[in-house]
Design an enzyme around this catalytic site. Structure first.
Site, PDB file in Angstrom:
ATOM      1  N   GLU A 140      -3.159   4.358   8.451  1.00 42.47           N
ATOM      2  CA  GLU A 140      -2.491   4.918   9.630  1.00 42.47           C
ATOM      3  C   GLU A 140      -3.179   4.506  10.927  1.00 42.47           C
ATOM      4  O   GLU A 140      -2.523   4.206  11.913  1.00 42.47           O
ATOM      5  CB  GLU A 140      -2.414   6.444   9.522  1.00 42.47           C
ATOM      6  CG  GLU A 140      -1.450   6.931   8.459  1.00 42.47           C
ATOM      7  CD  GLU A 140      -0.010   6.469   8.696  1.00 42.47           C
ATOM      8  OE1 GLU A 140       0.341   6.140   9.836  1.00 42.47           O
ATOM      9  OE2 GLU A 140       0.751   6.432   7.718  1.00 42.47           O
ATOM     10  N   GLN A 143      -0.170   0.439  17.052  1.00 40.87           N
ATOM     11  CA  GLN A 143      -0.065  -0.589  18.073  1.00 40.87           C
ATOM     12  C   GLN A 143      -0.257  -1.993  17.532  1.00 40.87           C
ATOM     13  O   GLN A 143      -0.786  -2.867  18.209  1.00 40.87           O
ATOM     14  CB  GLN A 143      -1.095  -0.339  19.193  1.00 40.87           C
ATOM     15  CG  GLN A 143      -1.082   1.053  19.747  1.00 40.87           C
ATOM     16  CD  GLN A 143       0.176   1.364  20.506  1.00 40.87           C
ATOM     17  OE1 GLN A 143       0.390   0.873  21.583  1.00 40.87           O
ATOM     18  NE2 GLN A 143       1.044   2.162  19.917  1.00 40.87           N
ATOM     19  N   TRP A 184       0.826  -1.216   0.000  1.00 33.57           N
ATOM     20  CA  TRP A 184       0.000   0.000   0.000  1.00 33.57           C
ATOM     21  C   TRP A 184       0.858   1.263   0.000  1.00 33.57           C
ATOM     22  O   TRP A 184       0.363   2.360   0.130  1.00 33.57           O
ATOM     23  CB  TRP A 184      -0.879   0.000   1.250  1.00 33.57           C
ATOM     24  CG  TRP A 184      -0.107  -0.341   2.485  1.00 33.57           C
ATOM     25  CD1 TRP A 184       0.700   0.482   3.212  1.00 33.57           C
ATOM     26  CD2 TRP A 184      -0.030  -1.623   3.114  1.00 33.57           C
ATOM     27  NE1 TRP A 184       1.274  -0.188   4.252  1.00 33.57           N
ATOM     28  CE2 TRP A 184       0.842  -1.496   4.225  1.00 33.57           C
ATOM     29  CE3 TRP A 184      -0.611  -2.884   2.853  1.00 33.57           C
ATOM     30  CZ2 TRP A 184       1.148  -2.562   5.070  1.00 33.57           C
ATOM     31  CZ3 TRP A 184      -0.307  -3.945   3.697  1.00 33.57           C
ATOM     32  CH2 TRP A 184       0.557  -3.778   4.791  1.00 33.57           C
ATOM     33  N   GLY A 186      -8.490  -5.108  17.994  1.00 31.76           N
ATOM     34  CA  GLY A 186      -8.355  -4.456  19.295  1.00 31.76           C
ATOM     35  C   GLY A 186      -8.530  -2.950  19.255  1.00 31.76           C
ATOM     36  O   GLY A 186      -8.766  -2.366  18.194  1.00 31.76           O
ATOM     37  N   TYR A 187      -8.412  -2.333  20.411  1.00 29.44           N
ATOM     38  CA  TYR A 187      -8.595  -0.874  20.525  1.00 29.44           C
ATOM     39  C   TYR A 187      -9.793  -0.421  19.702  1.00 29.44           C
ATOM     40  O   TYR A 187      -9.655   0.354  18.752  1.00 29.44           O
ATOM     41  CB  TYR A 187      -7.327  -0.130  20.084  1.00 29.44           C
ATOM     42  CG  TYR A 187      -6.151  -0.345  20.994  1.00 29.44           C
ATOM     43  CD1 TYR A 187      -6.145   0.183  22.275  1.00 29.44           C
ATOM     44  CD2 TYR A 187      -5.057  -1.082  20.583  1.00 29.44           C
ATOM     45  CE1 TYR A 187      -5.068  -0.008  23.124  1.00 29.44           C
ATOM     46  CE2 TYR A 187      -3.973  -1.290  21.431  1.00 29.44           C
ATOM     47  CZ  TYR A 187      -3.997  -0.749  22.704  1.00 29.44           C
ATOM     48  OH  TYR A 187      -2.934  -0.944  23.532  1.00 29.44           O
ATOM     49  N   CYS A 200      17.479   0.737  13.396  1.00 31.05           N
ATOM     50  CA  CYS A 200      17.624   1.558  14.604  1.00 31.05           C
ATOM     51  C   CYS A 200      16.561   1.146  15.618  1.00 31.05           C
ATOM     52  O   CYS A 200      15.741   1.937  16.053  1.00 31.05           O
ATOM     53  CB  CYS A 200      17.494   3.039  14.231  1.00 31.05           C
ATOM     54  SG  CYS A 200      18.068   4.174  15.508  1.00 31.05           S
ATOM     55  N   TYR A 206       0.679  12.454  15.506  1.00 27.60           N
ATOM     56  CA  TYR A 206       1.360  11.544  14.592  1.00 27.60           C
ATOM     57  C   TYR A 206       0.504  11.255  13.354  1.00 27.60           C
ATOM     58  O   TYR A 206       0.951  11.395  12.212  1.00 27.60           O
ATOM     59  CB  TYR A 206       1.728  10.210  15.274  1.00 27.60           C
ATOM     60  CG  TYR A 206       2.050   9.173  14.234  1.00 27.60           C
ATOM     61  CD1 TYR A 206       3.284   9.193  13.600  1.00 27.60           C
ATOM     62  CD2 TYR A 206       1.094   8.255  13.798  1.00 27.60           C
ATOM     63  CE1 TYR A 206       3.576   8.314  12.574  1.00 27.60           C
ATOM     64  CE2 TYR A 206       1.370   7.374  12.769  1.00 27.60           C
ATOM     65  CZ  TYR A 206       2.602   7.407  12.160  1.00 27.60           C
ATOM     66  OH  TYR A 206       2.868   6.549  11.122  1.00 27.60           O
ATOM     67  N   CYS A 263      24.304   0.093  12.833  1.00 23.68           N
ATOM     68  CA  CYS A 263      24.694   1.432  12.360  1.00 23.68           C
ATOM     69  C   CYS A 263      25.413   1.421  11.017  1.00 23.68           C
ATOM     70  O   CYS A 263      25.302   2.366  10.245  1.00 23.68           O
ATOM     71  CB  CYS A 263      25.546   2.123  13.409  1.00 23.68           C
ATOM     72  SG  CYS A 263      24.633   2.460  14.925  1.00 23.68           S
TER      73      CYS A 263
END
Length: 339
Positions: free
Chosen positions: A29, A34, A16, A73-74, A180, A110, A187
């Site tokens: 988004e 989560q 996507w 969820g949520y 990261c 965000y 690195c």
DNA sequence: AAGACGTGGGA
DNA sequence: TTCCCAAGTCT
């Protein structure tokens, strides 16, 4: 930092990745929050197939939307999607700026920034936990300060970011997931190595605060009568406007245990956040109409749902699992005692 | 501003 | 099996 853009574009693109349709970007988004990529790979395409547009959601019911969200969820996010779809159907999408998008329920800093950069090419930095960690490492600081964001954009190159914020935002998140990471850094492959003060030095570890677990016992009854199972609508709290198998207090559950046709099913553990719930399901098969009356005191508050239509109602996962095993696999593993 | 809000999947 | 994690937002 052209290197960041090049690095991002060298990755295997997500399916996507290049879709700029504001509706799809919005869903993407919200759903991403989560959760994991593997869940997204499975659920995002099926969501778009069920609800290809804002209008298709606005034309549905909140229950339909919760059903499509089931297992993610949520669930407040699904309720917000429904609210927003109706709002957008009437008023159109918000103006492409931060303050307009932030007014939508469930759209925070965000998400607003991510949508604006992906769908409208607006140069907002989408700061999630990954990006926050990267910024802290880049500047070699141990506490986050929002003032760092402008400096960070300057470091990335303001002109470049104005033009390629979408790729750079997505690149930063991918960077946080792959090179990261919180507890692991690679690195030598990092496109930002040149500007990073912490290069080679893992820091900014989130101290995971151990939560004390609260154990809860829940006693539930599955009352089956002909083609029907009794279910309960959740009026508030976790899973609001979804369904569950009826919960009763322990005393009542024990009396039901003695009823003819009652069989104890295996207990289920269901943990989330700070809770560890043990579910004790009691299956009660009622064959005579007269016997049904013995449960009048609880069934009058319940909904009799045809077994074949249980999949059309949104259930919290812990209950869905029990229902599926009961109806699907013949309940082989579910029953403690053979009948 | 700490806590609530859920779940599937991987180690 | 058990533990722990994963693209936040709201109050």
């Amino acid at each position: 930092m052209q290197e960041l853009i090049d690095w991002f574009q060298s990755l295997e693109p997500l399916p996507w990745q290049n879709d700029r349709d504001p509706y799809k970007v919005y869903i993407l988004e919200i759903m991403s929050q989560q959760t994991t990529l593997s869940v997204m790979m499975k659920r995002y395409p099926s969501w778009i197939s069920t609800f290809p547009s804002i209008d298709s959601i606005a034309a549905a019911s909140e229950e339909d939307v919760l059903l499509a969200w089931e297992g993610l969820g949520y669930y407040q996010r699904a309720r917000n999607i429904y609210t927003i779809a109706k709002f957008i159907k009437e008023h159109g999408f918000p103006e492409p700026n931060l303050s307009s998008w932030l007014q939508l329920p469930g759209v925070g800093r965000y998400t607003a920034a991510a949508i604006l950069s992906r769908a409208y090419n607006k140069p907002y930095l989408a700061v999630d936990v990954n990006v926050k960690r990267i910024i802290m490492r880049i500047f070699g600081v141990s506490s986050y300060d929002q003032g760092l964001e402008e400096k960070f954009i300057a470091l990335l190159g303001k002109n470049l970011f104005d033009k390629y914020s979408s790729d750079m935002n997505q690149g930063l998140i991918r960077l946080g997931q792959s090179l990261c990471k919180k507890k692991e850094i690679i690195c030598k492959e990092c496109p930002l190595m040149k500007i990073c003060k912490s290069a080679g030095n893992i820091s900014c570890l989130n101290v995971s605060t151990k939560k004390t677990i609260e154990r809860r016992d829940k006693y539930l009854v599955i009352i089956s009568f002909n083609e029907y199972i009794y279910i309960e609508k959740i009026e508030s709290g976790v899973g609001k406007n979804m369904y569950r198998l009826p919960l009763v207090d322990y005393e009542l559950w024990q009396t039901f245990l003695l009823e003819p046709g009652a069989s104890l099913l295996s207990k289920r553990k269901h943990s989330y956040t700070k809770y560890c719930d043990y579910l004790y399901p009691l299956y009660i098969e009622i064959k005579e109409m007269e016997l049904l009356q013995r449960f009048d005191n609880i069934t009058k508050h319940l909904i009799a749902c045809n077994k074949k239509k249980l999949h059309e109602r949104p259930f919290l996962s812990s209950y869905r699992i029990i229902i599926d095993e009961l109806l699907g696999g013949g309940g082989k593993d579910l029953f403690l005692e053979d009948q």
